[in-house]
Scaffold this active site. Sequence first.
Site, PDB file in Angstrom:
ATOM      1  N   ASP A   1     -30.420 -13.689 -17.510  1.00  0.00           N
ATOM      2  CA  ASP A   1     -30.652 -12.483 -18.295  1.00  0.00           C
ATOM      3  C   ASP A   1     -30.944 -12.946 -19.716  1.00  0.00           C
ATOM      4  O   ASP A   1     -30.203 -12.654 -20.655  1.00  0.00           O
ATOM      5  CB  ASP A   1     -29.438 -11.555 -18.254  1.00  0.00           C
ATOM      6  CG  ASP A   1     -29.741 -10.166 -18.828  1.00  0.00           C
ATOM      7  OD1 ASP A   1     -30.920  -9.910 -19.156  1.00  0.00           O
ATOM      8  OD2 ASP A   1     -28.805  -9.351 -18.941  1.00  0.00           O
TER       9      ASP A   1
ATOM     10  N   HIS B   1     -39.745  -2.079 -16.919  1.00  0.00           N
ATOM     11  CA  HIS B   1     -38.506  -2.637 -16.375  1.00  0.00           C
ATOM     12  C   HIS B   1     -38.475  -2.595 -14.845  1.00  0.00           C
ATOM     13  O   HIS B   1     -37.444  -2.260 -14.252  1.00  0.00           O
ATOM     14  CB  HIS B   1     -37.306  -1.898 -16.964  1.00  0.00           C
ATOM     15  CG  HIS B   1     -36.050  -2.704 -17.017  1.00  0.00           C
ATOM     16  ND1 HIS B   1     -35.301  -3.012 -15.898  1.00  0.00           N
ATOM     17  CD2 HIS B   1     -35.406  -3.272 -18.061  1.00  0.00           C
ATOM     18  CE1 HIS B   1     -34.247  -3.715 -16.251  1.00  0.00           C
ATOM     19  NE2 HIS B   1     -34.282  -3.899 -17.564  1.00  0.00           N
TER      20      HIS B   1
ATOM     21  N   HIS C   1     -31.998  -1.030 -24.646  1.00  0.00           N
ATOM     22  CA  HIS C   1     -33.151  -0.269 -24.152  1.00  0.00           C
ATOM     23  C   HIS C   1     -33.251   1.129 -24.773  1.00  0.00           C
ATOM     24  O   HIS C   1     -33.609   2.097 -24.106  1.00  0.00           O
ATOM     25  CB  HIS C   1     -33.117  -0.170 -22.629  1.00  0.00           C
ATOM     26  CG  HIS C   1     -33.222  -1.482 -21.915  1.00  0.00           C
ATOM     27  ND1 HIS C   1     -33.988  -2.527 -22.388  1.00  0.00           N
ATOM     28  CD2 HIS C   1     -32.641  -1.929 -20.764  1.00  0.00           C
ATOM     29  CE1 HIS C   1     -33.892  -3.554 -21.559  1.00  0.00           C
ATOM     30  NE2 HIS C   1     -33.073  -3.218 -20.573  1.00  0.00           N
TER      31      HIS C   1
ATOM     32  N   GLU D   1     -39.649  -8.884 -18.145  1.00  0.00           N
ATOM     33  CA  GLU D   1     -39.773  -7.881 -19.197  1.00  0.00           C
ATOM     34  C   GLU D   1     -40.476  -8.485 -20.419  1.00  0.00           C
ATOM     35  O   GLU D   1     -39.852  -9.173 -21.217  1.00  0.00           O
ATOM     36  CB  GLU D   1     -38.396  -7.354 -19.588  1.00  0.00           C
ATOM     37  CG  GLU D   1     -37.572  -6.834 -18.423  1.00  0.00           C
ATOM     38  CD  GLU D   1     -36.107  -6.681 -18.799  1.00  0.00           C
ATOM     39  OE1 GLU D   1     -35.819  -6.063 -19.844  1.00  0.00           O
ATOM     40  OE2 GLU D   1     -35.253  -7.201 -18.060  1.00  0.00           O
TER      41      GLU D   1
ATOM     42  N   ARG E   1     -31.604  -5.669 -26.565  1.00  0.00           N
ATOM     43  CA  ARG E   1     -30.401  -5.381 -27.344  1.00  0.00           C
ATOM     44  C   ARG E   1     -30.630  -5.398 -28.853  1.00  0.00           C
ATOM     45  O   ARG E   1     -31.412  -6.206 -29.348  1.00  0.00           O
ATOM     46  CB  ARG E   1     -29.307  -6.403 -26.987  1.00  0.00           C
ATOM     47  CG  ARG E   1     -28.790  -6.295 -25.555  1.00  0.00           C
ATOM     48  CD  ARG E   1     -28.153  -7.592 -25.084  1.00  0.00           C
ATOM     49  NE  ARG E   1     -27.590  -7.487 -23.760  1.00  0.00           N
ATOM     50  CZ  ARG E   1     -28.295  -7.624 -22.624  1.00  0.00           C
ATOM     51  NH1 ARG E   1     -29.607  -7.867 -22.678  1.00  0.00           N
ATOM     52  NH2 ARG E   1     -27.689  -7.530 -21.452  1.00  0.00           N
TER      53      ARG E   1
END
Length: 353
Positions: free
Chosen positions: A250, A178, A104, A317, A79
């Site tokens: 996340d 990803h 992304h 990631e 982000r």
Amino acid sequence: MLTQTDFERHSSGQMIVKYTLTNRLGMAVSILNLGAIIQSITLPTKGKNLDLVLGFDSVAEYEQDQSHFGAIAGRYANRIKNGKFSLKGQAYQVSTNLAGHCLHGGQFGFNRYIWQLDSQQHSDQPSITLSMTSPDDDQGFPGQLTAKVRYTLSQDNQLNIEYFASSDKTTIFNPTQHSYFNLNGHEHGSVAKHSLQLMASHYTPIDKTGIPTGQIAPVVGTPFDFTQPHTIEQALATSHPQLAIGNGLDHNLCLDGYSNASHQGVYAGQVSSADSGLSMQIYTSMPGVQVFTANHIAGTKGKGGTTYQAHQGLCIETQFYPDAPNQKNFDCPILEAGDEFYSITQYKFNQTL
């Protein structure tokens, strides 16, 4: 061994190509030139081959996908707050596509590009290199940027992912891969019982929209403490307020072994499944790793008619920290005009049973 087959036609009319790297142990990695997507990773285990990544069987599904299944994310993985940042005194507004933020790379990120075959290697270390050019002001980012990703499969089941880039103007660049991993096979339900260890003693807390607060906080006493291996289920079962923001993990964890002077993959941790007896070790030259438990994919129709559920995959990631251009405490991934970007991430698969 390296093979090339037609996959399916893109809505533009162009044929999407699938490249498959295979080693002597029978491990195979299939990559599409759409988004440089890892479409499958198959590994022989006792009884059958397991496909260890979530994905789709058709180009149309990848074109419609909003979850970046298996794709290279860029120009900026993760982000950027409100899609705004400043660079060398100039303000930029880039494409926004999630809660008013840039995720992304924005609405047309690297996952939407049809990449070109740059080179291939038929040998004991089969590899392909895919490339693409993002024009100046693409999604609002400065500079014409040429990016490459090289996938190499070793004979001992290690997948190397190398990133290269250069730009004709100073810009920011933060790529990642990803893939959603499930070491029991993509169709086999939740990864909650997978065990995870990460060599990360700190993490970056987020606000209610998923943007880092700027704090680099210790993981001790939080569900983000994976310094000793334990199941994802144990983390998800806690009532920590950070987990409520995204309905699961996340979050970016700060890797202790990072050195901005190194281009070598450093051990970052591992994922393992007692059910399949498989483990995946992670090595990277990047400073952070976003751990994402596929919190919002419930009901997605995947490969082989599988209906995926929340927490059916685990994304690891490797990347710079989210919103780094706006956070003075974070290393900012600035790519100066004419400089060469390089990073490497490696996934090493082992059979433990």
